[in-house]
Motif scaffolding. Structure first.
Motif, PDB file in Angstrom:
ATOM      1  N   ILE A 164       3.973  14.850 -13.657  1.00 50.15           N
ATOM      2  CA  ILE A 164       3.060  15.402 -14.672  1.00 50.15           C
ATOM      3  C   ILE A 164       2.848  16.893 -14.449  1.00 50.15           C
ATOM      4  O   ILE A 164       2.807  17.705 -15.386  1.00 50.15           O
ATOM      5  CB  ILE A 164       1.735  14.637 -14.662  1.00 50.15           C
ATOM      6  CG1 ILE A 164       1.964  13.178 -15.123  1.00 50.15           C
ATOM      7  CG2 ILE A 164       0.699  15.308 -15.542  1.00 50.15           C
ATOM      8  CD1 ILE A 164       0.751  12.300 -15.001  1.00 50.15           C
ATOM      9  N   SER A 165       2.717  17.316 -13.196  1.00 48.90           N
ATOM     10  CA  SER A 165       2.525  18.735 -12.884  1.00 48.90           C
ATOM     11  C   SER A 165       3.733  19.576 -13.316  1.00 48.90           C
ATOM     12  O   SER A 165       3.591  20.656 -13.900  1.00 48.90           O
ATOM     13  CB  SER A 165       2.265  18.898 -11.384  1.00 48.90           C
ATOM     14  OG  SER A 165       2.140  20.246 -11.028  1.00 48.90           O
ATOM     15  N   CYS A 166       4.936  19.093 -13.047  1.00 53.67           N
ATOM     16  CA  CYS A 166       6.147  19.817 -13.445  1.00 53.67           C
ATOM     17  C   CYS A 166       6.254  19.952 -14.957  1.00 53.67           C
ATOM     18  O   CYS A 166       6.600  21.020 -15.498  1.00 53.67           O
ATOM     19  CB  CYS A 166       7.384  19.130 -12.883  1.00 53.67           C
ATOM     20  SG  CYS A 166       7.513  19.233 -11.072  1.00 53.67           S
ATOM     21  N   LEU A 167       5.967  18.885 -15.665  1.00 50.82           N
ATOM     22  CA  LEU A 167       6.021  18.936 -17.128  1.00 50.82           C
ATOM     23  C   LEU A 167       5.017  19.921 -17.694  1.00 50.82           C
ATOM     24  O   LEU A 167       5.299  20.650 -18.655  1.00 50.82           O
ATOM     25  CB  LEU A 167       5.792  17.533 -17.700  1.00 50.82           C
ATOM     26  CG  LEU A 167       6.896  16.501 -17.435  1.00 50.82           C
ATOM     27  CD1 LEU A 167       6.476  15.130 -17.962  1.00 50.82           C
ATOM     28  CD2 LEU A 167       8.210  16.945 -18.092  1.00 50.82           C
ATOM     29  N   PHE A 168       3.832  19.973 -17.107  1.00 54.77           N
ATOM     30  CA  PHE A 168       2.812  20.881 -17.602  1.00 54.77           C
ATOM     31  C   PHE A 168       3.229  22.336 -17.373  1.00 54.77           C
ATOM     32  O   PHE A 168       3.066  23.193 -18.251  1.00 54.77           O
ATOM     33  CB  PHE A 168       1.484  20.582 -16.900  1.00 54.77           C
ATOM     34  CG  PHE A 168       0.358  21.421 -17.377  1.00 54.77           C
ATOM     35  CD1 PHE A 168      -0.191  21.239 -18.638  1.00 54.77           C
ATOM     36  CD2 PHE A 168      -0.161  22.435 -16.574  1.00 54.77           C
ATOM     37  CE1 PHE A 168      -1.245  22.023 -19.079  1.00 54.77           C
ATOM     38  CE2 PHE A 168      -1.207  23.214 -17.018  1.00 54.77           C
ATOM     39  CZ  PHE A 168      -1.747  23.015 -18.276  1.00 54.77           C
ATOM     40  N   LYS A 169       3.798  22.639 -16.193  1.00 56.47           N
ATOM     41  CA  LYS A 169       4.255  23.999 -15.916  1.00 56.47           C
ATOM     42  C   LYS A 169       5.391  24.399 -16.855  1.00 56.47           C
ATOM     43  O   LYS A 169       5.467  25.539 -17.339  1.00 56.47           O
ATOM     44  CB  LYS A 169       4.712  24.102 -14.465  1.00 56.47           C
ATOM     45  CG  LYS A 169       3.568  24.061 -13.465  1.00 56.47           C
ATOM     46  CD  LYS A 169       4.076  24.224 -12.047  1.00 56.47           C
ATOM     47  CE  LYS A 169       2.912  24.222 -11.057  1.00 56.47           C
ATOM     48  NZ  LYS A 169       3.377  24.376  -9.658  1.00 56.47           N
ATOM     49  N   ARG A 170       6.298  23.509 -17.126  1.00 52.52           N
ATOM     50  CA  ARG A 170       7.412  23.806 -18.035  1.00 52.52           C
ATOM     51  C   ARG A 170       6.900  24.083 -19.433  1.00 52.52           C
ATOM     52  O   ARG A 170       7.407  24.970 -20.134  1.00 52.52           O
ATOM     53  CB  ARG A 170       8.393  22.641 -18.043  1.00 52.52           C
ATOM     54  CG  ARG A 170       9.628  22.920 -18.877  1.00 52.52           C
ATOM     55  CD  ARG A 170      10.674  21.870 -18.640  1.00 52.52           C
ATOM     56  NE  ARG A 170      11.866  22.173 -19.437  1.00 52.52           N
ATOM     57  CZ  ARG A 170      12.980  21.467 -19.386  1.00 52.52           C
ATOM     58  NH1 ARG A 170      13.058  20.427 -18.557  1.00 52.52           N
ATOM     59  NH2 ARG A 170      14.019  21.789 -20.126  1.00 52.52           N
ATOM     60  N   TYR A 200       0.825  -1.205   0.000  1.00 59.41           N
ATOM     61  CA  TYR A 200       0.000   0.000   0.000  1.00 59.41           C
ATOM     62  C   TYR A 200       0.866   1.265   0.000  1.00 59.41           C
ATOM     63  O   TYR A 200       0.556   2.235  -0.691  1.00 59.41           O
ATOM     64  CB  TYR A 200      -0.932  -0.004   1.204  1.00 59.41           C
ATOM     65  CG  TYR A 200      -2.000  -1.061   1.143  1.00 59.41           C
ATOM     66  CD1 TYR A 200      -2.553  -1.444  -0.087  1.00 59.41           C
ATOM     67  CD2 TYR A 200      -2.467  -1.680   2.287  1.00 59.41           C
ATOM     68  CE1 TYR A 200      -3.527  -2.413  -0.166  1.00 59.41           C
ATOM     69  CE2 TYR A 200      -3.444  -2.656   2.230  1.00 59.41           C
ATOM     70  CZ  TYR A 200      -3.970  -3.023   0.998  1.00 59.41           C
ATOM     71  OH  TYR A 200      -4.925  -3.976   0.941  1.00 59.41           O
ATOM     72  N   LEU A 201       1.949   1.275   0.760  1.00 59.98           N
ATOM     73  CA  LEU A 201       2.824   2.437   0.790  1.00 59.98           C
ATOM     74  C   LEU A 201       3.461   2.688  -0.581  1.00 59.98           C
ATOM     75  O   LEU A 201       3.568   3.834  -1.045  1.00 59.98           O
ATOM     76  CB  LEU A 201       3.914   2.247   1.850  1.00 59.98           C
ATOM     77  CG  LEU A 201       3.445   2.328   3.313  1.00 59.98           C
ATOM     78  CD1 LEU A 201       4.611   2.042   4.254  1.00 59.98           C
ATOM     79  CD2 LEU A 201       2.846   3.691   3.612  1.00 59.98           C
ATOM     80  N   LEU A 202       3.884   1.611  -1.240  1.00 59.92           N
ATOM     81  CA  LEU A 202       4.481   1.761  -2.569  1.00 59.92           C
ATOM     82  C   LEU A 202       3.467   2.305  -3.573  1.00 59.92           C
ATOM     83  O   LEU A 202       3.796   3.142  -4.421  1.00 59.92           O
ATOM     84  CB  LEU A 202       5.038   0.417  -3.038  1.00 59.92           C
ATOM     85  CG  LEU A 202       6.289  -0.098  -2.299  1.00 59.92           C
ATOM     86  CD1 LEU A 202       6.654  -1.494  -2.801  1.00 59.92           C
ATOM     87  CD2 LEU A 202       7.465   0.860  -2.500  1.00 59.92           C
ATOM     88  N   THR A 246       1.913   6.820  -6.892  1.00 61.79           N
ATOM     89  CA  THR A 246       0.884   7.736  -7.398  1.00 61.79           C
ATOM     90  C   THR A 246       1.288   9.189  -7.175  1.00 61.79           C
ATOM     91  O   THR A 246       1.114  10.050  -8.048  1.00 61.79           O
ATOM     92  CB  THR A 246      -0.452   7.438  -6.694  1.00 61.79           C
ATOM     93  OG1 THR A 246      -0.794   6.065  -6.885  1.00 61.79           O
ATOM     94  CG2 THR A 246      -1.567   8.302  -7.253  1.00 61.79           C
ATOM     95  N   PHE A 247       1.837   9.489  -6.005  1.00 61.10           N
ATOM     96  CA  PHE A 247       2.260  10.852  -5.701  1.00 61.10           C
ATOM     97  C   PHE A 247       3.381  11.312  -6.634  1.00 61.10           C
ATOM     98  O   PHE A 247       3.368  12.439  -7.165  1.00 61.10           O
ATOM     99  CB  PHE A 247       2.708  10.930  -4.245  1.00 61.10           C
ATOM    100  CG  PHE A 247       3.245  12.278  -3.847  1.00 61.10           C
ATOM    101  CD1 PHE A 247       2.393  13.351  -3.630  1.00 61.10           C
ATOM    102  CD2 PHE A 247       4.615  12.474  -3.705  1.00 61.10           C
ATOM    103  CE1 PHE A 247       2.887  14.591  -3.276  1.00 61.10           C
ATOM    104  CE2 PHE A 247       5.121  13.710  -3.349  1.00 61.10           C
ATOM    105  CZ  PHE A 247       4.241  14.778  -3.130  1.00 61.10           C
ATOM    106  N   VAL A 248       4.380  10.448  -6.869  1.00 62.48           N
ATOM    107  CA  VAL A 248       5.500  10.804  -7.748  1.00 62.48           C
ATOM    108  C   VAL A 248       5.017  11.041  -9.173  1.00 62.48           C
ATOM    109  O   VAL A 248       5.433  12.011  -9.848  1.00 62.48           O
ATOM    110  CB  VAL A 248       6.582   9.712  -7.690  1.00 62.48           C
ATOM    111  CG1 VAL A 248       7.648   9.953  -8.758  1.00 62.48           C
ATOM    112  CG2 VAL A 248       7.218   9.675  -6.305  1.00 62.48           C
ATOM    113  N   CYS A 249       4.147  10.201  -9.659  1.00 68.79           N
ATOM    114  CA  CYS A 249       3.624  10.374 -11.017  1.00 68.79           C
ATOM    115  C   CYS A 249       2.859  11.688 -11.150  1.00 68.79           C
ATOM    116  O   CYS A 249       3.007  12.427 -12.135  1.00 68.79           O
ATOM    117  CB  CYS A 249       2.722   9.196 -11.380  1.00 68.79           C
ATOM    118  SG  CYS A 249       3.615   7.638 -11.616  1.00 68.79           S
TER     119      CYS A 249
END
Length: 365
Positions: A306-312, A292-294, A299-302
């Motif tokens: 995606i958020s960083c790529l969109f801002k860039r 469950y932790l993995l 999910t958090f890392v993905c």
């Protein structure tokens, strides 16, 4: 048991203790047959060998009375004599509600109730005989109610065979007391103990329950047992399954218990429940927690990536806006101000190509 008066013709006698029917031998007797008519079992026939003047029947209950018949051929003439065996004493004075129970493999309790019509001074006595009619014993330890014997406790069952004959007779100074008798199969009156060494092991998909068959009065095969498991629901397991049971493992859950009891494979006379055996855990297993932790971390890392790529992508779009494109008038009917248009003139028919130069000036307002 009371004896029977002898018949005047063949001098027929019946001994209830040995269940033997005898008569006087006659000369030239060539054939004979004995018949016992029982109210519950019907007719029981025995052939008589030549020059024998007796018949022996297997043990059966006699308190309801039986009718005995002897048939012999003498000088080619058949002679038949009938003897009626009755239970003497007052009606309703015999012990009633008789039953026996074997428990813990070595002990037996027999109980009965006082007859409804029995006088106050009645006293009952229990006798037990093996099916081979060699060993007869009286109850060594009576259970009493107001001084009257109403039960018996035995701590030694050695010498008893599979079938045993039980006789409860009575005495009184006021009236004659009828007897009560019964033939019991000891295997059917034995109450089995719970199984031994109950263990539960669970893996990722199933839980496995194992146990050992209980100790019994006589050694029995595994096919002689059946088991009942209480795991939030009752499950009957045959004795020839190897004394084990498996079931799909549920998901996360609190602790659970399992109880098991035993009975004969042919008769569901269940014994006592075993002590509960616990399995499962109130806390999730460590392996599942890691999974469950993995999942949550992945999910958090993905999402962060995606958020960083969109801002860039948005930043690059602002720094480098798109360059206006030269559009073809033929392909685009809409003209836009401040756009440079290149026009293509049609060729004159029948003349050579003519090139014209068009000068364009920019006029300041």
């Amino acid at each position: 048991l009371p004896t029977v008066e002898q018949n005047s013709s063949l001098n027929v006698k019946f001994d209830p203790k040995t269940t033997k029917l005898t008569w006087d031998c006659q000369e030239n007797a060539t054939y004979g047959e004995c018949v016992l008519i029982h109210k519950e079992k019907g007719q029981i026939k025995k052939k008589v060998k030549d020059k024998e003047c007796q018949c022996t029947f297997q043990d059966c209950s006699l308190h309801g009375g039986v009718t005995l018949t002897v048939e012999v051929n003498i000088n080619q003439r058949r002679i038949s004599e009938t003897l009626v065996y009755l239970n003497p004493g007052g009606e309703g004075t015999a012990a009633q509600n008789f039953s026996c129970l074997i428990y813990n493999a070595d002990f037996m309790n027999c109980t009965w109730a006082k007859g409804q019509a029995a006088p106050n001074d009645v006293q009952y006595f229990l006798y037990i005989r093996d099916s081979k009619k060699k060993i007869e014993r009286e109850c060594p330890h009576y259970l009493k109610d107001s001084g009257t014997h109403v039960g018996c406790h035995l701590q030694d069952l050695s010498g008893l065979t599979s079938y045993s004959y039980f006789l409860v007779n009575g005495t009184s100074q006021e009236a004659g007391i009828q007897f009560f008798d019964s033939v019991l199969l000891l295997k059917e009156i034995e109450q089995y103990n719970p199984p031994n060494n109950i263990t539960v092991h669970c893996n990722e998909s199933h839980c496995f329950i194992r146990w050992e068959k209980p100790r019994t009065r006589k050694t029995l095969s595994i096919r002689e047992f059946q088991y009942q498991l209480d795991i939030q629901r009752q499950i009957v397991v045959a004795g020839d399954t190897g004394n084990k049971y498996s079931f799909p493992r549920p998901g996360l859950r609190a602790k659970h218990t399992v109880k098991i009891r035993t009975a004969d494979a042919r008769k569901a006379h269940w014994g006592a429940w075993s002590q509960p055996a616990e399995f499962g855990s109130a806390e999730p297993e460590s392996s599942l927690v890691h999974v469950y932790l993995l999942v949550v971390l992945g999910t958090f890392v993905c999402g962060l990536t995606i958020s960083c790529l969109f801002k860039r992508f948005l930043g690059m779009h602002r720094l480098f806006p798109p360059i206006p494109q030269i559009k073809d008038k033929l392909n685009d009917s809409h003209q836009t101000d401040h756009q440079i248009l290149w026009e293509k003139f049609a060729h004159d028919v029948g003349k050579g190509d003519k090139e014209e130069v068009l000068a364009v000036e920019e006029v300041a307002e």
